[in-house]
Design a protein around this motif. Structure first.
Motif, PDB file in Angstrom:
ATOM      1  N   LYS A 105       0.794  -1.228   0.000  1.00  0.00           N
ATOM      2  CA  LYS A 105       0.000   0.000   0.000  1.00  0.00           C
ATOM      3  C   LYS A 105       0.825   1.276   0.000  1.00  0.00           C
ATOM      4  O   LYS A 105       0.458   2.284  -0.600  1.00  0.00           O
ATOM      5  CB  LYS A 105      -0.929  -0.016   1.212  1.00  0.00           C
ATOM      6  CG  LYS A 105      -1.808   1.213   1.374  1.00  0.00           C
ATOM      7  CD  LYS A 105      -2.720   1.058   2.590  1.00  0.00           C
ATOM      8  CE  LYS A 105      -3.601   2.276   2.773  1.00  0.00           C
ATOM      9  NZ  LYS A 105      -4.508   2.122   3.949  1.00  0.00           N
ATOM     10  N   TRP A 106       2.015   1.239   0.663  1.00  0.00           N
ATOM     11  CA  TRP A 106       2.770   2.476   0.869  1.00  0.00           C
ATOM     12  C   TRP A 106       3.969   2.630  -0.058  1.00  0.00           C
ATOM     13  O   TRP A 106       4.771   3.544   0.126  1.00  0.00           O
ATOM     14  CB  TRP A 106       3.248   2.537   2.324  1.00  0.00           C
ATOM     15  CG  TRP A 106       2.128   2.349   3.307  1.00  0.00           C
ATOM     16  CD1 TRP A 106       1.873   1.262   4.064  1.00  0.00           C
ATOM     17  CD2 TRP A 106       1.086   3.285   3.583  1.00  0.00           C
ATOM     18  NE1 TRP A 106       0.741   1.429   4.812  1.00  0.00           N
ATOM     19  CE2 TRP A 106       0.232   2.677   4.538  1.00  0.00           C
ATOM     20  CE3 TRP A 106       0.776   4.569   3.116  1.00  0.00           C
ATOM     21  CZ2 TRP A 106      -0.901   3.307   5.030  1.00  0.00           C
ATOM     22  CZ3 TRP A 106      -0.352   5.206   3.608  1.00  0.00           C
ATOM     23  CH2 TRP A 106      -1.179   4.581   4.552  1.00  0.00           C
TER      24      TRP A 106
ATOM     25  N   ASP B 219       4.471   3.635  -3.294  1.00  0.00           N
ATOM     26  CA  ASP B 219       4.645   4.852  -4.093  1.00  0.00           C
ATOM     27  C   ASP B 219       3.886   6.046  -3.523  1.00  0.00           C
ATOM     28  O   ASP B 219       3.591   7.008  -4.236  1.00  0.00           O
ATOM     29  CB  ASP B 219       4.192   4.591  -5.542  1.00  0.00           C
ATOM     30  CG  ASP B 219       5.080   3.563  -6.218  1.00  0.00           C
ATOM     31  OD1 ASP B 219       6.314   3.687  -6.074  1.00  0.00           O
ATOM     32  OD2 ASP B 219       4.539   2.638  -6.846  1.00  0.00           O
ATOM     33  N   ARG B 220       3.541   5.983  -2.251  1.00  0.00           N
ATOM     34  CA  ARG B 220       2.830   7.090  -1.627  1.00  0.00           C
ATOM     35  C   ARG B 220       3.813   8.173  -1.179  1.00  0.00           C
ATOM     36  O   ARG B 220       4.967   7.889  -0.854  1.00  0.00           O
ATOM     37  CB  ARG B 220       2.045   6.605  -0.403  1.00  0.00           C
ATOM     38  CG  ARG B 220       0.970   5.586  -0.737  1.00  0.00           C
ATOM     39  CD  ARG B 220      -0.211   6.211  -1.487  1.00  0.00           C
ATOM     40  NE  ARG B 220      -1.268   5.252  -1.728  1.00  0.00           N
ATOM     41  CZ  ARG B 220      -2.240   4.972  -0.867  1.00  0.00           C
ATOM     42  NH1 ARG B 220      -2.292   5.587   0.282  1.00  0.00           N
ATOM     43  NH2 ARG B 220      -3.150   4.078  -1.184  1.00  0.00           N
ATOM     44  N   PRO B 221       3.382   9.422  -1.149  1.00  0.00           N
ATOM     45  CA  PRO B 221       4.258  10.497  -0.678  1.00  0.00           C
ATOM     46  C   PRO B 221       4.510  10.373   0.829  1.00  0.00           C
ATOM     47  O   PRO B 221       3.719   9.786   1.578  1.00  0.00           O
ATOM     48  CB  PRO B 221       3.470  11.765  -1.012  1.00  0.00           C
ATOM     49  CG  PRO B 221       2.043  11.337  -1.066  1.00  0.00           C
ATOM     50  CD  PRO B 221       2.068   9.933  -1.615  1.00  0.00           C
ATOM     51  N   GLN B 222       5.625  10.941   1.264  1.00  0.00           N
ATOM     52  CA  GLN B 222       6.024  10.831   2.672  1.00  0.00           C
ATOM     53  C   GLN B 222       4.951  11.375   3.612  1.00  0.00           C
ATOM     54  O   GLN B 222       4.738  10.832   4.703  1.00  0.00           O
ATOM     55  CB  GLN B 222       7.340  11.575   2.915  1.00  0.00           C
ATOM     56  CG  GLN B 222       7.793  11.563   4.372  1.00  0.00           C
ATOM     57  CD  GLN B 222       9.166  12.159   4.570  1.00  0.00           C
ATOM     58  OE1 GLN B 222      10.148  11.617   4.087  1.00  0.00           O
ATOM     59  NE2 GLN B 222       9.220  13.297   5.263  1.00  0.00           N
TER      60      GLN B 222
ATOM     61  N   GLU C  31       1.964  11.005   3.551  1.00  0.00           N
ATOM     62  CA  GLU C  31       0.944   9.996   3.816  1.00  0.00           C
ATOM     63  C   GLU C  31       1.487   8.834   4.650  1.00  0.00           C
ATOM     64  O   GLU C  31       0.849   8.381   5.592  1.00  0.00           O
ATOM     65  CB  GLU C  31       0.360   9.477   2.498  1.00  0.00           C
ATOM     66  CG  GLU C  31      -0.495  10.490   1.756  1.00  0.00           C
ATOM     67  CD  GLU C  31      -1.164   9.886   0.532  1.00  0.00           C
ATOM     68  OE1 GLU C  31      -1.275   8.632   0.473  1.00  0.00           O
ATOM     69  OE2 GLU C  31      -1.577  10.645  -0.366  1.00  0.00           O
ATOM     70  N   TRP C  32       2.683   8.331   4.260  1.00  0.00           N
ATOM     71  CA  TRP C  32       3.158   7.119   4.949  1.00  0.00           C
ATOM     72  C   TRP C  32       3.862   7.407   6.279  1.00  0.00           C
ATOM     73  O   TRP C  32       3.875   6.558   7.180  1.00  0.00           O
ATOM     74  CB  TRP C  32       4.060   6.276   4.051  1.00  0.00           C
ATOM     75  CG  TRP C  32       5.346   6.897   3.549  1.00  0.00           C
ATOM     76  CD1 TRP C  32       5.599   7.357   2.291  1.00  0.00           C
ATOM     77  CD2 TRP C  32       6.569   7.076   4.287  1.00  0.00           C
ATOM     78  NE1 TRP C  32       6.876   7.828   2.185  1.00  0.00           N
ATOM     79  CE2 TRP C  32       7.507   7.654   3.410  1.00  0.00           C
ATOM     80  CE3 TRP C  32       6.972   6.820   5.583  1.00  0.00           C
ATOM     81  CZ2 TRP C  32       8.810   7.989   3.775  1.00  0.00           C
ATOM     82  CZ3 TRP C  32       8.272   7.138   5.973  1.00  0.00           C
ATOM     83  CH2 TRP C  32       9.161   7.717   5.083  1.00  0.00           C
TER      84      TRP C  32
END
Length: 582
Positions: free
Chosen positions: A222-223, A225-228, A230-231
């Protein structure tokens, strides 16, 4: 007995002032009246240097003060004291009536588990904050000493009549938590085959990879390719909870429990830190300079003023610590005790200053500094890091030597002394191992009592072993009025009794001075006195506890049962077990 004699001396001083034999201003608090066992037995059972103390106050020589005090003590009289003499240059020596020792044994048995407790604290509310390891990794062996000292001190202060609260401060705000999150995120991506640069100064222990694996199992990819933005909070919260859960597990294994767990982040979230800073600023105790906010700590004894909010608006650790300690005072505690590592000694003046600026007595804030622990195997030092990024943990030590040995070894020295912890010695099962040495006395006494039970009832030792010890004791140990304690005439027996009577004084001293290591020192002395007594019986059958003379055996069983009570009480204060067999 020492406390009783101190009260007798105190009463004599008060009478001397009333009668004009001593000048006003010479009455000292009872806790400052030292009563000790003299090194030379010909000097009596107890000795006091009170004449030296009063001489300074009265501006008269001890050679003049001493005889006056001795006369006043004789005038008051005490049935437990056979004689009091003055010995130049300034010592009062006391010899007890023989029956005093036996009356003491009766009192010890009557008090049982309460023997050694006192009302020194008179219900004063004390908060002890200790361990408080950042939730960024496991508890290492150095924190183990902090945990043992903090918990033992809490036990001692409770025994001294203080209302004690144990508290753990969770340092879960600030950059170290973000660094933890980024470290876990890097390992998370590595587990998915991604090549990433690990954060500079990141956390390298194998536990980081395990946290990442657990999060991967929960959230999958889930995490990736998420931006920092968000994760980061997700990884931060997850890693915090895993680390905190591990810390709590280790503390439970080490027999350390906390009444309160306070989160630093919660102070930020409810605005407690900002409110505290605003209050101090409104009172003129915080000022602005170069865009930052500065606490006037130099007005309260610190070497310089300290920043509480940087020019970029970021609050410092000091700001959070000031608000946290104010929060504890607002919860109604009379005294705050913090147990810190010795490397924090420079932080004490600024915190004392903060306490004073907030309107509290700076002496109500107490810091115990804990020196380093050196792990050893015999004469060789053990590297504190097993491999890059991994310190030897407290759990590692518990697994190798056991909880009892670990706690006891951590408590054998004053906190201001560096501690050498010999892992091999802690595992030995002989008298060279201090914890084995003292616990073996308890186990040996339990076996003596069970053997007496077998003789009295005709059951086998195997059958007796299945019977609860309390039941065995009730059957074997007679009540005081059924014991001829005057049959205890051996010098070794009197030495054991003298060692037993020290316990209340030791507990009071450990509480007053906040030095739990005094309990381990006492235990070594108590064990030595008993071993000397027991060994005399192995050389001479007439000196054995279980002897042919029924009346003498009853008296000796009464004596060794008293030793068992005191050992068990001391073990409770240290948080170690009282084994019945070894």
């Amino acid at each position: 007995m020492q406390i009783r004699i101190a009260h007798l001396i105190h009463a004599a001083i008060a009478r001397g002032i009333e009668e004009g034999a001593l000048p006003k201003g010479t009455l000292v608090p009872i806790e400052e009246i030292g009563v000790m066992v003299p090194r030379q037995k010909e000097h009596g059972d107890f000795s006091s240097n009170i004449a030296f103390i009063l001489a300074r106050r009265a501006r008269r020589p001890p050679l003049e003060i001493g005889p006056i005090l001795a006369g006043l003590i004789r005038e008051i009289g005490d049935p437990t004291v056979a004689s009091v003499t003055f010995l130049p240059p300034g010592f009062l020596n006391f010899s007890l009536a023989r029956g005093a020792w036996f009356a003491f044994l009766e009192d010890l048995h009557r008090q049982g588990a309460a023997y050694g407790t006192n009302d020194l604290g008179k219900g004063e509310r004390v908060n002890i904050e200790f361990v408080s390891v950042n939730p960024t990794g496991p508890v290492h062996v150095g924190h183990g000493r902090n945990a043992a000292v903090g918990d033992a001190l809490a036990r001692v202060l409770s025994a001294c009549g203080y209302a004690v609260t144990r508290e753990y401060y969770i340092n879960d705000a600030g950059n170290q938590m973000n660094l933890l999150a980024r470290s876990v995120h890097a390992r998370y991506l590595e587990l998915l085959g991604r090549s990433v640069a690990f954060p500079e100064d990141g956390y390298h222990g194998a536990y980081i990879r395990e946290i990442a694996r657990a999060l991967l199992e929960r959230d999958g990819t889930k995490w990736v390719d998420r931006p920092q933005a968000e994760w980061l909070p997700v990884f931060r919260t997850f890693a915090r909870e895993v680390c905190l859960r591990e810390i709590k597990s280790t503390m439970q294994a080490f027999r350390v429990s906390f009444d309160v767990w306070t989160s630093e982040q919660s102070l930020h979230d409810r605005g407690a830190i900002t409110a505290c800073i605003d209050r101090l600023q409104a009172a003129g105790k915080i000022y602005e300079k170069d865009g930052a906010l500065w606490f006037r700590s130099s007005d309260y004894g610190d070497e310089k003023d300290r920043v509480v909010r940087r020019a970029n608006g970021e609050l410092t650790y000091l700001a959070a610590d000031i608000a946290y300690h104010e929060d504890k005072f607002q919860r109604g505690f009379d005294t705050l005790i913090d147990v810190w590592g010795a490397d924090h000694h420079g932080y004490i003046p600024r915190m004392k200053a903060a306490v004073a600026a907030l309107g509290h007595d700076p002496d109500a804030f107490v810091v115990l500094l804990i020196q380093l622990v050196h792990l050893k195997r015999g004469e060789e030092l053990v590297p504190m890091s097993k491999r890059a990024g991994e310190l030897i943990t407290l759990q590692d030590v518990i697994d190798e030597v056991g909880v009892d040995a670990a706690r006891y070894f951590f408590l054998t020295k004053h906190t201001d002394t560096t501690l050498d912890f010999d892992l091999e010695l802690a595992k030995r099962k002989d008298r060279e191992n201090p914890v084995y040495y003292v616990q073996y006395v308890h186990a040996r006494i339990c076996q003596i009592i069970r053997k007496a039970y077998c003789e009295a009832t005709g059951v086998t030792e195997r059958e007796a072993a299945a019977i609860p010890l309390a039941e065995v004791i009730d059957r074997v140990i007679p009540p005081y009025d059924a014991v001829e304690l005057e049959r205890l005439t051996l010098p070794e027996e009197i030495d054991v009794i003298k060692a037993l009577q020290k316990f209340p004084t030791v507990v009071a001293g450990a509480g007053r001075r906040r030095e739990p290591h005094r309990i381990t020192n006492f235990l070594q002395e108590m064990a030595s006195a008993f071993h000397f007594y027991y060994t005399a019986g192995t050389r001479d059958a007439t000196k054995r506890v279980l002897c042919p003379d029924p009346a003498l055996q009853k008296a000796r069983l009464f004596l060794v049962a008293a030793v068992r009570i005191v050992l068990a009480n001391a073990f409770t204060l240290l948080g170690i077990s009282a084994p019945e067999r070894m």
